[in-house]
Write a protein that holds these residues in place. Structure first.
Motif, mmCIF file in Angstrom:
data_model
loop_
_atom_site.group_PDB
_atom_site.id
_atom_site.type_symbol
_atom_site.label_atom_id
_atom_site.label_comp_id
_atom_site.label_asym_id
_atom_site.label_seq_id
_atom_site.Cartn_x
_atom_site.Cartn_y
_atom_site.Cartn_z
ATOM 1 N N CYS A 46 0.835 -1.206 0.000
ATOM 2 C CA CYS A 46 0.000 0.000 0.000
ATOM 3 C C CYS A 46 0.868 1.254 0.000
ATOM 4 O O CYS A 46 0.616 2.207 -0.749
ATOM 5 C CB CYS A 46 -0.923 0.016 1.221
ATOM 6 N N PHE A 47 1.912 1.232 0.830
ATOM 7 C CA PHE A 47 2.776 2.415 0.879
ATOM 8 C C PHE A 47 3.606 2.561 -0.394
ATOM 9 O O PHE A 47 3.926 3.675 -0.806
ATOM 10 C CB PHE A 47 3.660 2.377 2.125
ATOM 11 N N ALA A 48 3.941 1.419 -1.017
ATOM 12 C CA ALA A 48 4.674 1.501 -2.279
ATOM 13 C C ALA A 48 3.827 2.211 -3.336
ATOM 14 O O ALA A 48 4.315 3.078 -4.069
ATOM 15 C CB ALA A 48 5.069 0.101 -2.750
ATOM 16 N N LEU A 49 2.534 1.858 -3.387
ATOM 17 C CA LEU A 49 1.653 2.531 -4.350
ATOM 18 C C LEU A 49 1.500 4.014 -3.989
ATOM 19 O O LEU A 49 1.524 4.882 -4.871
ATOM 20 C CB LEU A 49 0.283 1.844 -4.379
ATOM 21 N N ALA A 70 -3.771 13.910 2.940
ATOM 22 C CA ALA A 70 -5.190 14.244 2.813
ATOM 23 C C ALA A 70 -5.897 13.256 1.885
ATOM 24 O O ALA A 70 -7.016 12.833 2.163
ATOM 25 C CB ALA A 70 -5.355 15.667 2.285
ATOM 26 N N TYR A 71 -5.236 12.868 0.797
ATOM 27 C CA TYR A 71 -5.878 11.990 -0.190
ATOM 28 C C TYR A 71 -5.785 10.541 0.273
ATOM 29 O O TYR A 71 -6.732 9.776 0.143
ATOM 30 C CB TYR A 71 -5.236 12.187 -1.564
ATOM 31 N N PHE A 72 -4.609 10.196 0.812
ATOM 32 C CA PHE A 72 -4.394 8.855 1.345
ATOM 33 C C PHE A 72 -5.378 8.588 2.486
ATOM 34 O O PHE A 72 -6.146 7.620 2.467
ATOM 35 C CB PHE A 72 -2.944 8.765 1.831
ATOM 36 N N GLY A 73 -5.377 9.475 3.466
ATOM 37 C CA GLY A 73 -6.222 9.298 4.639
ATOM 38 C C GLY A 73 -7.691 9.547 4.327
ATOM 39 O O GLY A 73 -8.564 8.827 4.819
ATOM 40 N N GLY A 74 -7.959 10.576 3.506
ATOM 41 C CA GLY A 74 -9.344 10.877 3.135
ATOM 42 C C GLY A 74 -9.986 9.667 2.480
ATOM 43 O O GLY A 74 -11.110 9.270 2.822
ATOM 44 N N MET A 225 -4.562 8.055 -7.153
ATOM 45 C CA MET A 225 -3.801 6.827 -6.898
ATOM 46 C C MET A 225 -3.380 6.735 -5.430
ATOM 47 O O MET A 225 -3.355 5.655 -4.849
ATOM 48 C CB MET A 225 -2.578 6.746 -7.813
ATOM 49 N N ALA A 226 -3.064 7.889 -4.834
ATOM 50 C CA ALA A 226 -2.796 7.894 -3.388
ATOM 51 C C ALA A 226 -4.039 7.425 -2.654
ATOM 52 O O ALA A 226 -3.962 6.713 -1.646
ATOM 53 C CB ALA A 226 -2.388 9.285 -2.919
#
Lengths: 320, 295
Positions: A46-49, A70-74, A225-226
């Motif tokens: 997940c973190f690689a992506l 913001a996008y990852f967590g949102g 993508m994030a």
């Protein structure tokens, strides 16, 4: 950011070397869950992506966003909500999260691209903090507790993902597919224009490119993508929490990309692997993790700006 | 007693004062950022951490050496400033020929290190710092109670901001500084030691952060995390004001503190995000910032 760019032969499809690396990587990832704890491996993917999506913006678009949490967590909140409250299947929940992140990225991006350089970084950071406060106060996010106990659901309503191994292959498909998609974007005509803007923006403008439109598109793509990465993570850990939207998460993804090599294909993957592994082993040391990350930042900026893969690419004289 | 839109004046004035105090910190911190940005062209991400360090140095001076508040108000910023000079000489000066974003990344890393170290040794529960005896108590103004120390914070910050503005805009040294901002090579050719000036400017900028930290110590408990939230808000303040002008940074700081205070009265849920909303509006209408010169 100025970076040397050695990519050649994009027009003729993926270079053999890249095919080999992706192939070896895929085989290794298929074998991996039989050797390491699958949840840890899924976290790394997940973190690689996430880092690869971030690298699309920084490494190829030359835009430093300091608010990608913001996008990852949102997305992780939206996906968790979709799976838990709306009862959506995992793939739809991830799509919901990604769409939400894309929309958020479009809105914030359209404001942030009005400023350049460090102002851009500050604007993205400030908006991400706004998202953080929203997550802290809004009703559906559960405040300090986050959204817990997200059900893992059935893929397409058919295959149960409650088993770690089954989930692993879902996560593998999503993240590997995402990374290949990012690869495709970088090596498309769109990606070439992006690099032109990164290298010399006034010249790209004078060639007739609508630079702001390109910036907004790449920002939205990167945020989406994030979002895929964050949404997938929420399905893995069955949790969406404030950690994912916190500014330190934005810093971590910058660190992964810097360490692995900005503007390289495989750098963010390497960086994500190292940082997540490090956090895993040093988790008991508390604040030392933060200090070590800070030290890596400082050393990386002062003497190791190419990153690990950047150095390897220079040694082997091949774009990696 | 009169009421304004159903809000008792005590509440309104109380929040206004609180806003003015927050505004004082915004002003001093964004001033430091603007001073550093003007000459070094970098955004000092470590500013929040150094503000926190200022508060901790004051606490250490008191608890380890018995040095009280008033000397600490001078000594702590000096120590933070010297630390800044060391950072500039050993690290930042190696990055001037690169993209300015590297300065941001470096100072971000430094912020993580500084915060992590203080967290390791002092935990995150916070340490108390007594208000100096002279400034304890307060004034009853009839319509509200004004704590002396809070009034002092506002006065001290205004004085420091004004002195900095005066030094940069009205003195000979300030003229060198402004000239070096425009064209460092040419100023160097006239025999001014530009690298020395850059070093001292960074030292002065972070000393301002340290000063704000000492001011904050008796109000907020001395805490390793006290800088991290604040600095992001200050970034938004800087984007709104634009870093082109010293006065702009100061005025925007106070103004936004007051706006935030008013929001807390009329729409408490929005007080945490109001500054970011204003930033969004400013970006739409005047992207270069209220006082900005270039985009």
């Amino acid at each position: 950011m100025a970076m040397t760019d050695k990519t050649k032969g994009e027009a003729t499809g993926m270079p053999t070397l890249h095919k080999i690396i992706f192939g070896v990587l895929l085989v290794a990832l298929i074998a991996l869950p039989f050797f390491v704890y699958p949840v840890f491996a899924m976290k790394v993917m997940c973190f690689a992506l996430f880092a690869a999506a971030f690298n699309l913006l920084l490494g190829f678009g030359g835009l430093l966003s300091f608010g990608h949490a913001a996008y990852f967590g949102g997305a992780s909140y939206v996906a968790a909500h979709a799976a838990k409250v709306w009862g959506l299947t995992p793939e739809l929940a991830v799509l919901c999260g990604a769409a939400a992140a894309g929309l958020l990225g479009f809105v914030i991006g359209s404001l942030a691209i009005r400023r350049q350089g460090i102002y851009f970084a500050m604007v993205t950071l400030a908006f991400a903090q706004m998202v953080y406060f929203t997550a802290l106060q809004a009703d559906f996010t559960g405040g300090e507790d986050g959204i817990q106990g997200v059900p893992r659901g059935d893929l397409f309503g058919l295959f149960s993902l409650s088993d770690n191994l089954a989930l692993y292959f879902f996560v593998l498909a999503v993240t590997f597919g995402g990374i290949l998609l990012l690869y495709r974007i970088v090596h498309s005509p769109f990606g070439q224009v992006l690099k032109a803007i990164r290298e010399n923006e006034p010249r790209a403008i004078s060639l007739g490119y609508n630079v702001n439109r390109y910036k907004l598109i790449v920002f939205t793509l990167s945020a989406t993508m994030a979002g895929v990465a964050g949404a997938t993570k929420s399905q893995v850990f069955q949790l969406a929490s404030l950690t994912d939207v916190h500014w330190s998460m934005s810093g971590e993804v910058v660190l992964m990309t810097l360490l692995g090599g900005m503007g390289t294909i495989f750098g963010p993957l390497v960086g994500a692997g190292i940082i997540v592994t490090m956090q895993n082993y040093l988790a008991t040391f508390g604040a030392w993790v933060t200090i070590i990350q800070g030290v890596i930042f400082v050393i990386g900026v002062l003497m190791f700006r190419e990153g690990i893969v950047g150095v390897l690419a220079r040694w082997f004289k091949r774009p990696l | 007693m009169f009421e304004l839109l159903g809000v008792p004046p005590q509440v309104l004035l109380g929040q206004l004062l609180l806003g003015l105090i927050n505004g004082s910190f915004y002003a001093v911190l964004s001033l430091g950022l603007a001073v550093i940005f003007g000459l070094l062209n970098i955004i000092n991400f470590a500013h929040g951490a150094l503000y926190m360090a200022g508060a901790f140095v004051a606490w250490m001076l008191l608890n380890y050496l018995g040095i009280g508040y008033w000397p600490a108000l001078i000594v702590a910023p000096l120590i933070v400033g010297v630390f800044g000079v060391v950072i500039e000489r050993t690290m930042l000066s190696r990055l001037y020929h690169l993209d300015h974003l590297y300065g941001l990344l470096l100072t971000f890393g430094l912020a993580l290190i500084i915060q992590g170290l203080f967290r390791n040794y002092y935990g995150i529960s916070g340490l108390p710092y007594q208000i100096p005896a002279v400034l304890s108590g307060g004034q009853n103004l009839g319509f509200m109670f004004l704590p002396n120390y809070r009034a002092w914070v506002v006065v001290a910050s205004v004085l420091v901001c004004f002195a900095t503005w005066f030094a940069i805009e009205k003195t000979r040294l300030g003229a060198y500084l402004r000239a070096a901002t425009e064209n460092p090579t040419l100023v160097g050719a006239f025999g001014v030691n530009v690298p020395l000036m850059v070093m001292l400017t960074y030292g002065f900028g972070v000393a301002l952060a340290g000063f704000a930290g000492v001011l904050a110590a008796p109000i907020y408990s001395v805490n390793p995390t006290m800088g991290e939230q604040l600095i992001i808000v200050v970034f938004a303040v800087v984007v709104i004001g634009g870093m082109g002008s010293i006065m702009g940074a100061i005025v925007t700081g106070y103004m936004l503190g007051i706006v935030e205070g008013l929001t807390r009265v009329f729409y408490p849920e929005g007080s945490a995000v109001v500054i970011f909303v204003i930033m969004a509006i400013v970006l739409m209408i005047k992207p270069e910032g209220l006082f900005g010169r270039t985009a």
